[in-house]
Design a protein around this motif. Structure first.
Motif, short mmCIF file in Angstrom:
data_model
loop_
_atom_site.label_atom_id
_atom_site.label_comp_id
_atom_site.label_asym_id
_atom_site.label_seq_id
_atom_site.Cartn_x
_atom_site.Cartn_y
_atom_site.Cartn_z
N PRO A 59 37.36 -21.83 -15.51
CA PRO A 59 37.29 -20.88 -14.63
C PRO A 59 38.61 -21.15 -13.62
O PRO A 59 39.00 -22.38 -13.15
N TYR A 60 39.24 -19.91 -13.09
CA TYR A 60 40.48 -19.96 -12.27
C TYR A 60 40.01 -20.26 -10.89
O TYR A 60 40.65 -20.93 -10.23
N TYR A 61 38.84 -19.74 -10.48
CA TYR A 61 38.50 -20.03 -9.09
C TYR A 61 36.98 -20.60 -9.27
O TYR A 61 36.13 -20.50 -10.05
N TYR A 62 36.51 -21.33 -8.07
CA TYR A 62 35.19 -21.80 -7.90
C TYR A 62 34.87 -21.90 -6.39
O TYR A 62 35.80 -21.68 -5.73
N TYR A 63 33.44 -22.14 -6.24
CA TYR A 63 33.31 -21.96 -4.92
C TYR A 63 32.45 -23.25 -4.52
O TYR A 63 31.64 -23.89 -4.97
N ASN A 64 32.74 -23.75 -3.30
CA ASN A 64 31.93 -24.96 -2.96
C ASN A 64 30.80 -24.50 -2.33
O ASN A 64 30.61 -23.35 -2.18
N LYS A 65 29.93 -25.67 -1.87
CA LYS A 65 28.42 -25.40 -1.17
C LYS A 65 28.86 -24.29 -0.03
O LYS A 65 27.71 -23.47 0.17
N GLU A 66 29.80 -24.34 0.75
CA GLU A 66 29.96 -23.41 1.56
C GLU A 66 30.45 -22.04 1.41
O GLU A 66 30.62 -21.09 2.44
N GLY A 67 30.49 -21.64 0.22
CA GLY A 67 31.10 -20.82 -0.53
C GLY A 67 32.46 -20.37 -0.07
O GLY A 67 33.31 -19.42 -0.45
N ILE A 68 33.46 -21.55 0.01
CA ILE A 68 34.89 -21.34 0.28
C ILE A 68 35.46 -21.54 -1.16
O ILE A 68 35.05 -22.36 -2.17
N LYS A 69 36.32 -20.58 -1.42
CA LYS A 69 37.18 -20.49 -2.82
C LYS A 69 38.28 -21.52 -2.99
O LYS A 69 39.04 -21.62 -2.07
N PHE A 70 38.16 -21.97 -4.10
CA PHE A 70 39.36 -23.08 -4.44
C PHE A 70 39.54 -22.70 -6.10
O PHE A 70 39.08 -21.99 -6.80
N SER A 71 41.08 -23.55 -6.27
CA SER A 71 41.20 -23.29 -7.56
C SER A 71 42.03 -24.50 -8.01
O SER A 71 42.84 -24.97 -7.18
N ILE A 72 41.53 -25.04 -9.31
CA ILE A 72 42.28 -26.24 -9.65
C ILE A 72 43.87 -26.06 -10.20
O ILE A 72 44.54 -26.75 -10.36
N TYR A 73 44.09 -24.82 -10.52
CA TYR A 73 45.47 -24.34 -11.01
C TYR A 73 46.46 -24.34 -9.89
O TYR A 73 47.44 -24.18 -9.88
N GLU A 74 45.87 -24.12 -8.57
CA GLU A 74 47.01 -23.99 -7.51
C GLU A 74 47.14 -25.49 -6.99
O GLU A 74 48.04 -25.51 -5.92
N ALA A 75 46.42 -26.38 -7.26
CA ALA A 75 47.07 -27.90 -7.09
C ALA A 75 48.44 -28.27 -7.67
O ALA A 75 48.64 -27.65 -8.79
N ASP A 76 48.91 -29.07 -6.97
CA ASP A 76 50.19 -29.60 -7.81
C ASP A 76 49.96 -30.25 -9.03
O ASP A 76 48.96 -31.05 -9.36
N PHE A 77 50.44 -30.02 -10.02
CA PHE A 77 50.27 -30.45 -11.47
C PHE A 77 51.17 -31.63 -11.77
O PHE A 77 52.12 -31.97 -11.18
N LYS A 78 50.67 -32.69 -12.79
CA LYS A 78 51.44 -33.66 -13.30
C LYS A 78 51.82 -33.33 -14.61
O LYS A 78 51.23 -33.02 -15.40
N PRO A 79 53.34 -33.63 -15.07
CA PRO A 79 53.54 -33.52 -16.37
C PRO A 79 52.69 -34.39 -17.55
O PRO A 79 52.92 -35.59 -16.98
#
Length: 232
Positions: free
Chosen positions: A85-105
């Motif tokens: 999934p591009y987006y996920y929600y925490n317990k408080e309903g706040i939206k996050f994305s693993i893809y928007e974090a800084d990536f490592k090569p």
């Protein structure tokens, strides 16, 4: 699941593939038995790692070989969703994305890793097979593009599918991919082998599940992750 809609089911020897929901269910039942009946964490992890390795190989080559089993209209190519999934929600309903974090090569060995490629053009595939079969695979940063997802250890190629597919078949070379950590989803997302869901309210997420085996790998990796946390 989504790949089942793109690719017609085919017989494997005398067996036909079961419905993806049942295959997912039985695989997770197997994993649950491992956790309940194996006495040591070491044996649990050993068996779960074996399951993950075999399922990754099944998925990897099933995706790669589909171009051989399709009629020519398959040349038009596919626009597939990301594996997770591009987006996920925490317990408080706040939206996050693993893809928007800084990536490592991440350096990805085409002979050893689970690299998902979707070659779609017959002529391009033939040319790539001839080229890589006679020469070494050379990583091209501007052409070969992919995401690598840890700790599930799945690499998803979104550009350079034909040459990378040839490299996988000949077990030659490596690529570099942007690495993202799927474990951030473990406490917030689950799947039933058909769809992704928000763990906190059981609502279905917008993203489609690309293939039921990705769902199995995700859920078994989650189980293994929690076992390892308990061990430490």
């Amino acid at each position: 699941m989504l790949l089942k809609n793109f690719f017609r089911k085919r017989k494997r020897s005398f067996l036909e593939r079961l419905d993806p929901a049942y295959e997912f269910k039985y695989a997770l039942e197997f994993a649950q038995q491992v956790c309940e009946e194996e006495k040591t964490k070491e044996d649990q992890i050993l068996i779960l790692d074996y399951m993950l390795s075999v399922i990754r190989e099944d998925l990897k080559y099933d995706v790669l070989t589909n171009i051989f089993y399709k009629e020519k209209w398959f040349d038009k190519g596919l626009r597939l969703p990301l594996p997770f999934p591009y987006y996920y929600y925490n317990k408080e309903g706040i939206k996050f994305s693993i893809y928007e974090a800084d990536f490592k090569p991440k350096k990805v060995d085409l002979a050893k890793e689970c690299v998902l490629v979707f070659p779609w053009h017959r002529e391009k595939m033939r040319e790539s097979i001839k080229n890589i079969g006679k020469n070494e695979f050379v990583f091209q940063r501007t052409n070969h593009k992919a995401f690598y997802f840890s700790p599930v250890n799945i690499c998803f190629v979104y550009n350079g599918n034909h040459s990378i597919g040839a490299g996988i078949g000949f077990k030659k070379g490596y690529i570099e991919a942007a690495e993202y950590d799927v474990s951030e989803l473990f406490d917030h997302v689950y799947t039933d082998g058909l769809y992704w869901y928000n763990t906190h309210n059981n609502q279905r997420l917008e993203d489609d599940l690309l293939d039921f085996r990705i769902g199995i790998i995700y859920e078994i990796s989650k189980i293994k992750h929690h076992i390892e946390k308990d061990v430490t």
